[in-house]
Scaffold this motif. Structure first.
Motif, short mmCIF file in Angstrom:
data_model
loop_
_atom_site.label_atom_id
_atom_site.label_comp_id
_atom_site.label_asym_id
_atom_site.label_seq_id
_atom_site.Cartn_x
_atom_site.Cartn_y
_atom_site.Cartn_z
N ALA A 396 -24.03 2.40 10.46
CA ALA A 396 -24.96 1.77 11.40
C ALA A 396 -24.40 1.84 12.82
O ALA A 396 -23.19 1.98 13.03
N GLY A 397 -25.29 1.74 13.80
CA GLY A 397 -24.86 1.76 15.18
C GLY A 397 -24.01 0.55 15.54
O GLY A 397 -24.05 -0.50 14.88
N HIS A 398 -23.23 0.70 16.61
CA HIS A 398 -22.28 -0.35 17.00
C HIS A 398 -22.98 -1.68 17.22
O HIS A 398 -22.49 -2.74 16.78
N ARG A 399 -24.13 -1.65 17.90
CA ARG A 399 -24.84 -2.90 18.19
C ARG A 399 -25.25 -3.62 16.91
O ARG A 399 -25.13 -4.85 16.80
N HIS A 400 -25.72 -2.87 15.93
CA HIS A 400 -26.13 -3.49 14.67
C HIS A 400 -24.91 -3.99 13.88
O HIS A 400 -24.99 -5.06 13.25
N LEU A 401 -23.82 -3.26 13.92
CA LEU A 401 -22.62 -3.73 13.22
C LEU A 401 -22.12 -5.04 13.83
O LEU A 401 -21.69 -5.95 13.11
N GLN A 402 -22.18 -5.16 15.14
CA GLN A 402 -21.71 -6.37 15.81
C GLN A 402 -22.64 -7.56 15.57
O GLN A 402 -22.20 -8.71 15.55
N SER A 403 -23.94 -7.27 15.35
CA SER A 403 -24.93 -8.34 15.25
C SER A 403 -25.22 -8.77 13.82
O SER A 403 -25.81 -9.83 13.60
N ALA A 404 -24.84 -7.95 12.84
CA ALA A 404 -25.26 -8.19 11.47
C ALA A 404 -24.56 -9.39 10.84
O ALA A 404 -23.36 -9.57 10.99
N PRO A 437 -16.56 -10.83 13.73
CA PRO A 437 -16.69 -12.30 13.66
C PRO A 437 -18.11 -12.76 13.35
O PRO A 437 -18.30 -13.85 12.79
N GLY A 438 -19.12 -11.97 13.71
CA GLY A 438 -20.49 -12.38 13.44
C GLY A 438 -20.92 -12.17 12.00
O GLY A 438 -21.97 -12.68 11.59
N CYS A 439 -20.15 -11.45 11.23
CA CYS A 439 -20.50 -11.18 9.84
C CYS A 439 -20.22 -12.41 8.98
O CYS A 439 -19.15 -13.01 9.07
N ARG A 440 -21.15 -12.76 8.12
CA ARG A 440 -20.98 -13.89 7.22
C ARG A 440 -20.77 -13.45 5.77
O ARG A 440 -20.16 -14.17 4.99
N THR A 441 -21.26 -12.27 5.43
CA THR A 441 -21.11 -11.75 4.07
C THR A 441 -20.78 -10.26 4.14
O THR A 441 -21.48 -9.50 4.82
N ALA A 442 -19.71 -9.88 3.44
CA ALA A 442 -19.35 -8.46 3.32
C ALA A 442 -19.47 -8.06 1.86
O ALA A 442 -19.05 -8.82 0.97
N ALA A 443 -20.04 -6.89 1.62
CA ALA A 443 -20.30 -6.47 0.24
C ALA A 443 -19.91 -5.02 0.06
O ALA A 443 -20.28 -4.16 0.87
N ALA A 444 -19.16 -4.76 -1.00
CA ALA A 444 -18.86 -3.39 -1.42
C ALA A 444 -19.79 -3.04 -2.57
O ALA A 444 -19.77 -3.69 -3.62
N VAL A 445 -20.64 -2.04 -2.36
CA VAL A 445 -21.56 -1.60 -3.39
C VAL A 445 -20.81 -0.58 -4.25
O VAL A 445 -20.55 0.55 -3.83
N LEU A 446 -20.46 -0.98 -5.46
CA LEU A 446 -19.62 -0.15 -6.32
C LEU A 446 -20.44 0.82 -7.15
O LEU A 446 -19.97 1.92 -7.47
N SER A 447 -21.64 0.42 -7.53
CA SER A 447 -22.53 1.26 -8.33
C SER A 447 -23.93 0.67 -8.19
O SER A 447 -24.10 -0.40 -7.59
N PRO A 448 -24.95 1.32 -8.75
CA PRO A 448 -26.29 0.72 -8.68
C PRO A 448 -26.40 -0.64 -9.35
O PRO A 448 -27.36 -1.37 -9.11
N ARG A 455 -18.03 -13.94 0.91
CA ARG A 455 -18.50 -14.73 2.05
C ARG A 455 -17.31 -15.34 2.77
O ARG A 455 -16.24 -15.56 2.20
N ARG A 456 -17.50 -15.60 4.05
CA ARG A 456 -16.43 -16.16 4.86
C ARG A 456 -16.00 -17.52 4.28
O ARG A 456 -16.82 -18.35 3.92
N SER A 457 -14.70 -17.70 4.14
CA SER A 457 -14.10 -18.94 3.61
C SER A 457 -14.46 -19.18 2.15
O SER A 457 -14.48 -20.33 1.70
#
Length: 527
Positions: A396-404, A437-448, A455-457
């Motif tokens: 994704a573009g930088h702006r979307h990565l920073q805002s997501a 810092p704006g991200c609240r949830t990070a997800a690794a999609v391992l398979s379908p 989630r943060r904390s």
């Protein structure tokens, strides 16, 4: 032209050469398809110097009468539905215009091959001198479409359509075309139609590519293409998209009658005034089908379009379905003075369409009710009310990565290099939350069916996504959409205790999702 050439299949006596009649305003890309097919092309001057045994053309315009040899005008589009006021005889379709069909008052073509008996009657009405040279043979392009219907699932698989509804916009060329009159429509529809319920494609007349250029079209449509719009390549791909389509939105171009012949629901979006011939098959269809005035009306018009059988309109434009090459072979070999080879003549197969660009960011509307979550995803430019922005890292573009609020990453195939260094799912999710810092949830999609969500904390979670199963099919939702559903549900239930099973409604699919503390297999998964 290429759709017709199988009539000569298996005949070593026939050599085919192509040339371009000078004077076309759309000659820039005329030979692109021929280059791809490795056909032999000669200059117009060389063509003038030769004696030809047969001359085939799909248009009566230009200096064709100066070529030496018997000439055949082939079917071009779905009949004669348009008149162009700036050339030939005003208000007459150019395909029936004596201005182009006669030279010194006499017909210059040995054969006018037509797709329907009504076209022969109209030829006799507008240019009586040519009627004796007309023959109804059917439409070879339609036959190619009909022969490709068995490949519909293959085309939809190549497009990544899944259980979504594929809506194809079709635009002819000129000032009354859909793209000329309503250039904003593709973007408007993308901003309103949920990504997981609908897929949108655009089919343009090749003249539009020649006039504008693929480069500029890609710029003009850039935001829509980034949001998942499929832009058909200018030659064979339009036909594969019609076969794959669930519905078609059209102006007054011929493509819609081919869609009607396939039984596709059709919605009209033509608001021109002068080009459409009254009483033509296209005019009759546009008068009868639902009409799209505002982009937001499409969802409500589709049921009415689906309830209407459009094939009757196509029957007025196409006769002898499945027989065009057979009849054309008889007519063309008659003019050649040869007996055709005793080999079957069949339409060539359509190539599979190319995979479209995948959107890298979504504006997500999520509604949580108990253990159920409904998710609808739109392009970031949508005007719809949304819950959060989700983006794919790092594409994704930088702006979307920073805002997501949600960032996801899809696991990649193992590198063939002997020297590798890869993140684990646990390491990547921790790193992303630290980096954005704006991200609240990070997800690794391992398979379908598997994701690692952090989630943060909070401690990482293993997410298991059940496919939708019936007796006949297995369908899967996009795991990135499920991640957004999990993000919304966890935000609405901060005091939950694992494990939990929630139900996610994503487009036409309803999937069960299990949340549990992450196991070592998921934590150590190499991305």
């Amino acid at each position: 032209m290429l759709d017709v050439l199988p009539v000569f299949e298996g005949d070593e006596r026939i050599l085919v050469r192509f040339t371009l009649v000078p004077g076309s305003a759309f000659d820039a890309d005329a030979f692109a398809a021929l280059e791809h097919s490795r056909a032999r092309v000669i200059s117009w001057d060389e063509a003038l110097e030769r004696e030809h045994d047969l001359i085939l053309t799909a248009s009566p315009k230009g200096a064709l009468r100066t070529l030496s040899g018997p000439r055949v005008v082939l079917p071009h589009g779905a009949g004669f539905n348009k008149a162009l006021s700036d050339e030939g005889s005003p208000h007459l379709p150019s395909g029936l215009d004596p201005h182009y069909l006669l030279a010194d008052g006499e017909p210059w073509a040995a054969l006018h091959a037509l797709a329907h008996g009504d076209q022969l009657a109209r030829l006799a009405e507008h240019c009586p001198a040519t009627a004796a040279r007309g023959a109804v043979v059917g439409d070879p392009s339609l036959d190619r479409l009909l022969g490709a219907v068995a490949h519909r699932e293959s085309y939809r698989s190549a497009l990544g359509t899944g259980e979504r509804r594929l809506v194809v916009l079709t635009s002819t060329w000129g000032p009354e075309s859909l793209l000329a009159r309503r250039p904003e429509l593709p973007g408007e529809l993308l901003g309103l139609l949920p990504h997981d319920a609908y897929q949108l494609a655009l089919v343009l007349h090749p003249n539009e590519y020649s006039r504008t250029s693929t480069f500029d079209l890609s710029r003009h449509l850039g935001p829509a293409l980034a949001a998942g719009l499929i832009l058909a390549r200018p030659y064979e791909e339009w036909a594969a998209l019609l076969v794959a389509a669930d519905a078609v939105v059209t102006d007054h171009g011929s493509t819609a009658l081919y869609a009607a012949a396939l039984g596709r629901p059709v919605v009209g979006a033509y608001d021109g005034r002068s080009e459409l011939i009254p009483g033509s098959p296209m005019a009759r269809m546009l008068a009868a089908i639902p009409r799209l005035c505002k982009a937001g009306d499409l969802v409500h018009l589709l049921p009415a379009a689906e309830a209407q059988d459009t094939r009757d309109f196509a029957d007025a434009a196409f006769a002898l379905p499945g027989q065009a090459l057979h009849h054309l072979r008889s007519e063309l070999y008659r003019l050649l003075g040869l007996q055709p080879r005793d080999v079957p003549v069949v339409p060539p197969a359509l190539p599979r369409p190319a995979a479209p660009r995948r959107p890298r960011a979504h504006a997500v509307r999520a509604e949580v009710s108990g253990l159920r979550v409904g998710v609808e995803r739109f392009p970031p430019f949508t005007s719809e009310v949304v819950h959060h922005l989700a983006a794919e890292h790092p594409e994704a573009g930088h702006r979307h990565l920073q805002s997501a609020s949600v960032l996801w990453h899809r696991a990649q195939p193992a590198s063939p290099s002997p020297h590798t260094s890869t993140w684990t799912a646990a390491g990547w999710t921790a790193r992303v939350l630290d980096e954005f810092p704006g991200c609240r949830t990070a997800a690794a999609v391992l398979s379908p069916e598997r994701c690692l969500v952090r989630r943060r904390s909070s401690e990482p979670l293993s997410v298991r996504i059940a496919p939708c199963r019936t007796d006949e099919r297995i369908s899967r939702a996009d795991p990135a959409a499920v991640v957004s559903a999990v993000h919304a549900w966890l935000g609405a239930h901060p005091q939950w205790t694992p494990p939990a099973t929630i139900t996610c409604e994503i487009g036409p699919l309803t999937v069960g999702v299990e949340l549990s503390p992450a196991g070592r297999t998921d934590l150590d998964y190499e991305l």
